[in-house]
Design a protein around this motif. Structure first.
Motif, PDB file in Angstrom:
ATOM      1  N   LEU A 211       0.826  -1.202   0.000  1.00  0.00           N
ATOM      2  CA  LEU A 211       0.000   0.000   0.000  1.00  0.00           C
ATOM      3  C   LEU A 211       0.860   1.253   0.000  1.00  0.00           C
ATOM      4  O   LEU A 211       0.679   2.155  -0.826  1.00  0.00           O
ATOM      5  CB  LEU A 211      -0.914   0.002   1.233  1.00  0.00           C
ATOM      6  N   ALA A 212       1.821   1.308   0.918  1.00  0.00           N
ATOM      7  CA  ALA A 212       2.657   2.503   1.035  1.00  0.00           C
ATOM      8  C   ALA A 212       3.688   2.605  -0.076  1.00  0.00           C
ATOM      9  O   ALA A 212       3.797   3.628  -0.760  1.00  0.00           O
ATOM     10  CB  ALA A 212       3.337   2.502   2.401  1.00  0.00           C
ATOM     11  N   SER A 213       4.452   1.534  -0.274  1.00  0.00           N
ATOM     12  CA  SER A 213       5.518   1.578  -1.276  1.00  0.00           C
ATOM     13  C   SER A 213       4.962   1.690  -2.691  1.00  0.00           C
ATOM     14  O   SER A 213       5.544   2.341  -3.555  1.00  0.00           O
ATOM     15  CB  SER A 213       6.402   0.326  -1.164  1.00  0.00           C
ATOM     16  N   GLY A 214       3.813   1.041  -2.932  1.00  0.00           N
ATOM     17  CA  GLY A 214       3.184   1.140  -4.245  1.00  0.00           C
ATOM     18  C   GLY A 214       2.743   2.557  -4.554  1.00  0.00           C
ATOM     19  O   GLY A 214       2.911   3.054  -5.678  1.00  0.00           O
ATOM     20  N   ALA A 215       2.164   3.234  -3.551  1.00  0.00           N
ATOM     21  CA  ALA A 215       1.734   4.624  -3.741  1.00  0.00           C
ATOM     22  C   ALA A 215       2.936   5.540  -3.949  1.00  0.00           C
ATOM     23  O   ALA A 215       2.899   6.460  -4.781  1.00  0.00           O
ATOM     24  CB  ALA A 215       0.916   5.086  -2.535  1.00  0.00           C
TER      25      ALA A 215
END
Length: 273
Positions: A57-61
């Motif tokens: 969620l975080a790294s993808g964003a």
């Protein structure tokens, strides 16, 4: 969601190479250059309960934000009430600044900020409890515990404005269609139902439905420990900017529960006939 969007006059691209790494900036940049999207709907890592994939969620964003930095491509990013976990408020407005006091709330907030700071045309859609029969949502937990003949622990103080997956799709569809046709409304927006309930109130409603369909009781245990969390989201900007109206969480719940019970072969003979 895919079926809803494939009915539009625009080409909806949901398939991508199986080996595409959504946190690899070079791969994602190449993929976006090949697809040339008019709008991006980011659901990477998003979910409810056990369905959330925090690091993705975080790294993808952050990867997406890097690849789109300064571009004119709009991004609609699905987020959650979880950015407010641990704050002790009764409800959360769209202009309230999250304190992000838990590991999971920090992950959701980190993803939001990456896009808001780098992508000029970004819209963050935070949802309250998302009610699905899969994953880790409250509804999925109630039904799984019923199937396994175990009690579900719920709280009468933990409150939210729950929405079904179909309502989230309805909201996202309305937003994306209007953006494609020129709407210029960006920033954080909230989505939830028109009425507030506690976990216990919701669980009792599901128990009534299960009893009517199966003749069996869904066992509930009330959590007595007070909680300072709230999933109640005040929904103003989405109504004013996109005309999306909230509905009661009770609407459409019964057929969802009935279908799940039927799929599992749990309906009583009198109901099936």
């Amino acid at each position: 969601m895919r079926q809803k969007f494939e009915s539009t006059t625009f080409r909806f691209v949901s398939d991508h190479p199986a080996d595409l790494d959504w946190v690899d900036r070079a791969q994602v940049s190449d993929y976006l250059a090949a697809v040339k999207p008019q709008l991006i709907l980011n659901t990477t890592g998003w979910g409810e309960g056990a369905a959330v994939k925090p690091e993705l969620l975080a790294s993808g964003a952050e990867c997406l934000a890097h690849c789109l930095a300064g571009s004119e491509v709009p991004v609609v990013h699905l987020s959650s009430y979880r950015v407010f976990h641990g704050e002790g408020r009764v409800s959360h407005g769209e202009h309230d600044e999250p304190k992000a006091e838990t590991d999971l709330s920090r992950v959701f907030y980190r993803a939001e900020q990456a896009l808001l700071q780098a992508v000029p045309h970004s819209l963050i859609l935070r949802s309250s409890w998302v009610l699905s029969t899969e994953g880790g949502s409250l509804l999925a937990r109630l039904l799984a515990d019923f199937e396994a003949n175990r009690a579900t622990v719920v709280s009468d103080q933990w409150r939210g404005t729950p929405v079904s997956v179909s309502d989230v799709v309805r909201a996202v569809y309305a937003i994306t269609q209007q953006i494609i046709y020129g709407a210029e409304n960006w920033g954080v927006m909230h989505f939830g139902s028109s009425d507030v309930c506690s976990e216990l109130v919701f669980a009792n409603k599901v128990r009534d439905m299960v009893l009517a369909d199966t003749g069996r009781e869904l066992t509930l245990e009330e959590l007595e420990t007070p909680t300072d969390n709230s999933a109640v989201l005040e929904m103003r900007r989405l109504r004013e900017n996109f005309g999306v109206q909230p509905r009661s969480w009770r609407q459409g719940l019964k057929p969802v529960v009935h279908r799940w019970l039927a799929t599992k072969g749990l309906l009583s003979e009198s109901v099936e006939s």
